[in-house]
Scaffold this motif. Structure first.
Motif, mmCIF file in Angstrom:
data_model
loop_
_atom_site.group_PDB
_atom_site.id
_atom_site.type_symbol
_atom_site.label_atom_id
_atom_site.label_comp_id
_atom_site.label_asym_id
_atom_site.label_seq_id
_atom_site.Cartn_x
_atom_site.Cartn_y
_atom_site.Cartn_z
ATOM 1 N N THR A 18 0.842 -1.208 0.000
ATOM 2 C CA THR A 18 0.000 0.000 0.000
ATOM 3 C C THR A 18 0.866 1.242 0.000
ATOM 4 O OG1 THR A 18 -1.642 1.252 1.280
ATOM 5 C CG2 THR A 18 -0.128 -0.142 2.530
ATOM 6 N N LYS A 19 0.296 2.350 -0.435
ATOM 7 C CA LYS A 19 0.984 3.645 -0.350
ATOM 8 C C LYS A 19 1.080 4.132 1.094
ATOM 9 C CE LYS A 19 -0.469 5.451 -4.881
ATOM 10 N NZ LYS A 19 -1.239 6.532 -5.559
ATOM 11 N N LEU A 20 0.263 3.547 1.928
ATOM 12 C CA LEU A 20 0.190 3.996 3.327
ATOM 13 C C LEU A 20 1.366 3.411 4.119
ATOM 14 C CD1 LEU A 20 -3.630 3.415 3.776
ATOM 15 C CD2 LEU A 20 -2.504 5.637 3.540
ATOM 16 N N LYS A 21 2.532 3.951 3.909
ATOM 17 C CA LYS A 21 3.729 3.431 4.563
ATOM 18 C C LYS A 21 3.752 3.730 6.054
ATOM 19 C CE LYS A 21 5.296 1.809 0.719
ATOM 20 N NZ LYS A 21 5.210 0.354 0.486
ATOM 21 N N GLU A 22 3.291 4.915 6.411
ATOM 22 C CA GLU A 22 3.290 5.295 7.819
ATOM 23 C C GLU A 22 1.980 5.990 8.168
ATOM 24 O OE1 GLU A 22 6.627 7.638 8.914
ATOM 25 O OE2 GLU A 22 8.123 6.208 8.199
ATOM 26 N N LEU A 23 1.367 5.535 9.227
ATOM 27 C CA LEU A 23 0.178 6.188 9.750
ATOM 28 C C LEU A 23 0.426 6.492 11.220
ATOM 29 C CD1 LEU A 23 -2.686 4.051 8.168
ATOM 30 C CD2 LEU A 23 -2.104 6.402 7.601
ATOM 31 N N ALA B 113 -4.410 10.560 9.915
ATOM 32 C CA ALA B 113 -4.388 9.184 9.423
ATOM 33 C C ALA B 113 -5.616 8.907 8.564
ATOM 34 C CB ALA B 113 -4.317 8.211 10.599
ATOM 35 N N CYS B 114 -6.782 9.351 9.016
ATOM 36 C CA CYS B 114 -8.019 9.171 8.259
ATOM 37 C C CYS B 114 -7.947 9.906 6.923
ATOM 38 C CB CYS B 114 -9.201 9.676 9.085
ATOM 39 S SG CYS B 114 -10.794 9.521 8.262
ATOM 40 N N ASN B 115 -7.462 11.138 6.948
ATOM 41 C CA ASN B 115 -7.323 11.918 5.712
ATOM 42 C C ASN B 115 -6.377 11.230 4.735
ATOM 43 O OD1 ASN B 115 -9.022 13.858 6.787
ATOM 44 N ND2 ASN B 115 -7.364 15.204 7.459
ATOM 45 N N ASP B 116 -5.297 10.643 5.256
ATOM 46 C CA ASP B 116 -4.326 9.961 4.403
ATOM 47 C C ASP B 116 -4.935 8.730 3.737
ATOM 48 O OD1 ASP B 116 -2.401 11.810 5.079
ATOM 49 O OD2 ASP B 116 -1.403 10.548 6.566
ATOM 50 N N ALA C 34 -6.956 6.246 -1.210
ATOM 51 C CA ALA C 34 -8.021 5.579 -1.956
ATOM 52 C C ALA C 34 -8.379 6.358 -3.217
ATOM 53 C CB ALA C 34 -9.249 5.412 -1.070
ATOM 54 N N GLN C 35 -8.442 7.670 -3.101
ATOM 55 C CA GLN C 35 -8.766 8.507 -4.254
ATOM 56 C C GLN C 35 -7.663 8.474 -5.309
ATOM 57 O OE1 GLN C 35 -9.481 12.131 -2.058
ATOM 58 N NE2 GLN C 35 -11.698 11.837 -2.068
ATOM 59 N N GLU C 36 -6.458 8.132 -4.885
ATOM 60 C CA GLU C 36 -5.327 8.005 -5.816
ATOM 61 C C GLU C 36 -5.181 6.589 -6.348
ATOM 62 O OE1 GLU C 36 -2.040 9.441 -3.529
ATOM 63 O OE2 GLU C 36 -2.538 11.567 -3.860
ATOM 64 N N GLY C 37 -6.112 5.709 -5.982
ATOM 65 C CA GLY C 37 -6.139 4.368 -6.547
ATOM 66 C C GLY C 37 -5.503 3.281 -5.710
ATOM 67 N N ASP C 38 -5.142 3.565 -4.463
ATOM 68 C CA ASP C 38 -4.538 2.552 -3.610
ATOM 69 C C ASP C 38 -5.558 1.460 -3.310
ATOM 70 O OD1 ASP C 38 -2.068 2.074 -1.625
ATOM 71 O OD2 ASP C 38 -3.924 1.560 -0.588
ATOM 72 N N GLN C 39 -5.255 0.231 -3.729
ATOM 73 C CA GLN C 39 -6.221 -0.860 -3.633
ATOM 74 C C GLN C 39 -6.577 -1.193 -2.188
ATOM 75 O OE1 GLN C 39 -5.148 -4.307 -5.895
ATOM 76 N NE2 GLN C 39 -6.877 -5.529 -5.180
ATOM 77 N N ILE D 198 -10.681 -1.177 2.252
ATOM 78 C CA ILE D 198 -11.112 -0.874 3.623
ATOM 79 C C ILE D 198 -12.338 0.036 3.618
ATOM 80 C CG2 ILE D 198 -10.461 0.205 5.814
ATOM 81 C CD1 ILE D 198 -7.578 -0.500 5.175
ATOM 82 N N LEU D 199 -12.274 1.113 2.837
ATOM 83 C CA LEU D 199 -13.398 2.048 2.774
ATOM 84 C C LEU D 199 -14.630 1.409 2.142
ATOM 85 C CD1 LEU D 199 -11.467 5.301 1.783
ATOM 86 C CD2 LEU D 199 -12.783 4.959 3.884
ATOM 87 N N SER D 200 -14.411 0.544 1.156
ATOM 88 C CA SER D 200 -15.530 -0.121 0.490
ATOM 89 C C SER D 200 -16.278 -1.036 1.440
ATOM 90 C CB SER D 200 -15.030 -0.919 -0.721
ATOM 91 O OG SER D 200 -14.521 -0.059 -1.717
#
Length: 407
Positions: free
Chosen positions: A274-279, A287-290, A295-300, A305-307
């Motif tokens: 994932t792009k989420l390397k650090e939260l 963290a929520c904003n990230d 997700a809006q940038e296409g991170d699966q 998770i949001l879906s």
């Protein structure tokens, strides 16, 4: 009814309509056109109302429109969630006056939260340079089980059983009104947003919990003492996770943004691609904003998770549609920023679990008020009670204090 009482009714009506003609006002206050015109023109003479142009003509001469002068009155608007509080001063056009204060204010197990809140509100009012007599009041939206009649929050803001509204009013010397955050978001939608002129709508607040504001018969429905809309605690989950309410199986335990953040952090720790390397666990808002941004940038992973959250919320909304047959479901709160990423699985769940002949009459919308919905609702809460000596949890103000503005 005394003249000043009618003036208050007019100020309230013009605030919510933004601009009215004499004929419209006559219908709203149930007085003859000559009387309504006289009252309105007296407010013009006093510098409270001003002409703003002409309405569209339906035949004949165009009617003159009147609106409140923006700086004739102000409100203090407070938007709280479990971790972050925003405080603003707003004028009669719902415009921010000065800087919006944002502070980290955790509410859980925080006995100092109420004192900190009062201190920050007092600081903003004092630094504004605006006379106290020009404040119509303070409106405060907050999470938790809110008893609007007694002015109590049974979940947060320790007040030793005393009215929170009473306590804050004594400090600020202006009227104070409190309500559940989701309820005042619904009030904002009803008066200024997607719920305007609608008969029925469910306003779903996707945040650290899953709140609900209910619009029925074009009015906000709060229940017998303000507890209506505890959507978070509808038992729709099959897990055994204990909810903050003390029960298990609550929708909140699977669908809230708090759970979204927890799942994301767990995935990152376990080496999820994932792009989420650090939260940052110490900055849950960021963290929520990230996660939403990823997700809006296409991170699966973020999308998954949001879906899942959106699908679970959709299951709950299917239940609401079966029970209440609303015209609209309006998504608001932090989670609404995810837009279609949340909306698509939510609609899928409705398709799966809702009878088509019912769901086809309900439209699902994202709030147009955005991140300011709760602040706008807090301001509307004040003005909703402006024409009454005491409303809900409002504190009675001495007559000379309330009439200083319009005398």
């Amino acid at each position: 009814m005394k003249k000043n009482a009618y003036k208050r009714i007019i100020v309230k009506n013009v605030y919510f309509k933004k601009a009215v003609s004499c004929a419209e006002l006559s219908l709203q206050i149930e007085k003859s056109l000559p009387v309504a015109t006289q009252l309105l023109l007296s407010l013009v003479d006093e510098g409270i109302v001003e002409e703003t142009g002409y309405a569209k003509s339906t035949g004949g001469r165009k009617p003159v429109l009147f609106a409140l002068k923006p700086d004739i009155l102000y409100v203090v608007a407070v938007a709280m969630d479990q971790f972050v509080t925003r405080i603003a001063i707003m004028n009669m056009q719902n415009e921010f006056v000065g800087t919006v204060i944002k502070l980290e204010l955790p509410l859980s197990n925080n006995k100092n939260a109420l004192n900190i809140l009062v201190e920050k509100v007092e600081e903003l009012v004092e630094n504004s340079g605006i006379l106290r007599s020009k404040f119509a009041g303070a409106g405060i939206g907050m999470p938790g089980f809110i008893d609007v009649k007694r002015g109590l929050n049974h979940s947060y803001l320790f007040s030793e059983g005393k009215s929170i509204a009473e306590y804050i009013k004594e400090k600020l010397k202006i009227p104070v009104f409190i309500d559940n955050d989701s309820s005042i978001m619904a009030l904002a939608e009803l008066k200024f947003g997607s719920g305007f002129n609608t008969k029925s709508a469910m306003v779903v607040n996707v945040g650290w919990g899953i709140g609900l504001g209910i619009i029925l018969n074009s009015e906000l429905y709060r229940g017998i003492n303000g507890f209506a809309g505890e959507f978070s605690h509808v038992p729709l989950s099959s897990n055994d996770k204990l909810c903050v309410c003390g029960k298990s199986g609550c929708l909140e335990t699977e669908a809230s943004l708090l759970v979204v953040v927890e799942k994301a952090m767990e995935g990152v720790r376990n080496g999820q691609v994932t792009k989420l390397k650090e939260l940052n666990v110490d900055d849950i808002e960021q963290a929520c904003n990230d996660i939403i941004k990823a997700a809006q940038e296409g991170d699966q992973f973020a999308i998954e998770i949001l879906s899942y959250s959106g699908f679970k919320i959709g299951m709950g909304i299917a239940l609401l549609i079966h029970l209440l047959n609303p015209e609209f479901v309006i998504l608001t709160g932090r989670g609404a920023a995810a837009g279609k990423i949340l909306l698509t699985p939510l609609q899928q769940a409705i398709n799966e679990y809702c009878i088509p002949s019912l769901s086809e009459y309900t439209s699902i919308k994202i709030s147009e008020l955005g991140a300011d919905a709760e602040l706008i609702g807090a301001a509307a809460l004040v003005m909703e009670n402006y024409d009454s000596e005491s409303g809900g949890n409002a504190v009675k103000i001495k007559k000379h204090e309330r009439e200083n503005i319009l005398n």
